[in-house]
Scaffold this active site. Structure first.
Site, mmCIF file in Angstrom:
data_model
loop_
_atom_site.group_PDB
_atom_site.id
_atom_site.type_symbol
_atom_site.label_atom_id
_atom_site.label_comp_id
_atom_site.label_asym_id
_atom_site.label_seq_id
_atom_site.Cartn_x
_atom_site.Cartn_y
_atom_site.Cartn_z
ATOM 1 N N HIS A 13 0.770 -1.298 -0.072
ATOM 2 C CA HIS A 13 0.008 0.020 0.060
ATOM 3 C C HIS A 13 0.616 1.266 -0.013
ATOM 4 O O HIS A 13 0.436 2.419 0.353
ATOM 5 C CB HIS A 13 -0.967 0.058 1.043
ATOM 6 C CG HIS A 13 -0.249 0.164 2.466
ATOM 7 N ND1 HIS A 13 -0.706 -0.427 3.779
ATOM 8 C CD2 HIS A 13 0.884 0.606 2.895
ATOM 9 C CE1 HIS A 13 0.017 -0.433 4.494
ATOM 10 N NE2 HIS A 13 0.878 0.270 4.309
ATOM 11 N N HIS A 60 -2.283 4.115 9.960
ATOM 12 C CA HIS A 60 -1.042 4.701 10.330
ATOM 13 C C HIS A 60 -1.179 6.099 10.959
ATOM 14 O O HIS A 60 -0.876 7.240 10.652
ATOM 15 C CB HIS A 60 -0.253 5.199 9.077
ATOM 16 C CG HIS A 60 -0.164 3.926 8.129
ATOM 17 N ND1 HIS A 60 -1.085 3.299 7.264
ATOM 18 C CD2 HIS A 60 1.011 3.043 7.710
ATOM 19 C CE1 HIS A 60 -0.583 2.443 6.389
ATOM 20 N NE2 HIS A 60 0.748 2.291 6.905
ATOM 21 N N HIS A 194 9.937 -4.230 4.341
ATOM 22 C CA HIS A 194 10.577 -2.562 4.229
ATOM 23 C C HIS A 194 10.688 -2.530 6.090
ATOM 24 O O HIS A 194 10.031 -2.964 6.799
ATOM 25 C CB HIS A 194 9.745 -1.577 3.903
ATOM 26 C CG HIS A 194 8.048 -1.507 4.191
ATOM 27 N ND1 HIS A 194 7.118 -2.609 4.424
ATOM 28 C CD2 HIS A 194 7.519 -0.530 4.335
ATOM 29 C CE1 HIS A 194 6.159 -2.132 4.698
ATOM 30 N NE2 HIS A 194 6.107 -0.757 5.014
ATOM 31 N N GLU A 241 3.447 -5.614 8.618
ATOM 32 C CA GLU A 241 2.086 -5.487 7.996
ATOM 33 C C GLU A 241 1.666 -6.778 7.214
ATOM 34 O O GLU A 241 0.592 -6.926 7.138
ATOM 35 C CB GLU A 241 2.455 -4.256 7.112
ATOM 36 C CG GLU A 241 2.321 -2.943 7.512
ATOM 37 C CD GLU A 241 2.594 -1.653 6.666
ATOM 38 O OE1 GLU A 241 2.168 -0.625 7.026
ATOM 39 O OE2 GLU A 241 2.975 -2.049 5.324
HETATM 40 C C1 DHB Z 1 6.093 3.595 3.106
HETATM 41 C C2 DHB Z 1 5.646 2.435 3.309
HETATM 42 C C3 DHB Z 1 4.410 2.359 4.041
HETATM 43 O O1 DHB Z 1 3.913 1.063 4.116
HETATM 44 C C4 DHB Z 1 4.124 3.272 4.794
HETATM 45 O O2 DHB Z 1 2.887 3.033 5.504
HETATM 46 C C5 DHB Z 1 4.332 4.457 4.903
HETATM 47 C C6 DHB Z 1 5.697 4.945 4.081
HETATM 48 C C7 DHB Z 1 7.290 3.956 2.152
HETATM 49 O O3 DHB Z 1 8.077 3.209 1.815
HETATM 50 O O4 DHB Z 1 7.889 5.146 2.317
HETATM 51 FE FE FE Z 2 2.339 1.029 5.843
#
Ligand code: DHB
Ligand code: FE
Length: 289
Positions: A13, A60, A194, A241
């Site tokens: 997302h 978030h 990530h 996540e």
């Molecule tokens: C990023 C990824 C995410 O899942 C998020 O919620 C906020 C930022 C990112 O890659 O910058």
């Molecule tokens: Fe996220």
């Protein structure tokens, strides 16, 4: 005739994907391969538009904050305001809900011993709107109502993979006991690997992501046993996540003794912002309309 689940859709997302779409950058060299990977999905979706989507996502700190941290929350409203941190509210259509089906799911799932928080007013952020944009493009209105299911994966303690898989099974029971012949999709969003903070910021683990997708398809019960520390270690702090994908996977028929789903589409791309993007569509064997 009762409602039925026709497919599960899984996708990252990343907020920058929403910004790229909203700012007309989808043809730029950085973004073009990513959006190309969703073209087959949009085409499939045009032929398989559901009557409703149960969309599992995480907030978030847009709707919730440290003031209130529901582990699992279901939206029972008729509409949801679009809001966001970072780039701010996206210029996307209003998100319509399905109060009657949502209330039925709340009733059924709570009676199956899951303590959902019922939310009658909630703003939805990129966790929900970016998956909609990836699957539907940029229409004037979203083609079906959405039932948001918000999962806390931001502030520990977060739910286990097993709890998420079991919630998916309970959502399936709920949908199959709804007395209207709706085609419903369940979406699991977020991920893949990530990490946005700390010394390991920027971490991406393509081997982990590939194995996660393989196991999600073939052996979700085994994947559900994976502990949080392994998500953290292998997929980074925000890789957690991915537990939300187990909710959508748990809603598929093979976990209720039916035949295995088919892989309609699988896609993986690095990078998008700080994130590895993963995407999967699984269809139920009897889902043709
Ligand atoms: C990023 C990824 C995410 O899942 C998020 O919620 C906020 C930022 C990112 O890659 O910058
Ligand atoms: Fe996220």
């Amino acid at each position: 005739m009762s409602a039925r689940i026709t497919a599960a859709v899984f996708t990252s997302h990343v907020p920058a994907i929403g910004a790229a779409l909203d700012q007309g950058k989808t043809d730029e060299p950085y973004w073009q391969p990513l959006f190309a990977g969703y073209e087959p999905s949009k085409e499939w979706m045009r032929d398989n538009t559901p009557d409703a989507i149960v969309l599992v996502f995480n907030d978030h700190a847009t709707a919730f904050s440290l003031d209130m941290i529901p582990t699992f929350a279901i939206g029972t409203a008729s509409s949801y305001a679009v809001a966001d941190e970072g780039w701010g509210p996206r210029p996307v259509p209003e998100v319509r809900g399905h109060p009657d089906l949502a209330a039925h799911i709340a009733h059924s799932v709570i009676q199956q011993d899951f303590d959902l928080t019922i939310v009658n007013r909630m703003a939805v952020d990129h966790g929900l709107t970016v998956p909609l944009s990836l699957m539907f493009g940029q229409p004037d209105a979203w083609p079906c109502p959405i039932i948001p299911v918000a999962v806390n994966v931001v502030q520990y303690p977060v739910p286990s993979g097993q709890r998420c898989l079991d919630l998916g099974k309970a959502i399936r029971n709920a949908i199959e006991s709804y007395d209207d012949s709706l085609d419903v999709q369940v979406w699991g969003t977020g991920g893949m690997s990530h990490q946005l903070q700390g010394p390991r910021a920027g971490l991406i683990n393509a081997d982990f992501d590939a194995a996660f997708l393989d196991t999600l398809i073939a052996d979700p019960a085994r994947l559900a046993a994976m502990p949080h520390v392994e998500y953290l270690r292998e997929a980074g702090s925000e890789g957690i996540e991915l537990v939300m994908w187990l909710i959508a996977r748990g809603a598929m028929g093979d976990l209720a003794g039916r035949p295995a789903p088919s892989v309609e589409h699988r896609f993986y791309h690095v990078p998008a912002s700080n994130t590895a993007v993963g995407h999967l569509i699984l269809t139920e064997p009897d889902s043709e309309t």
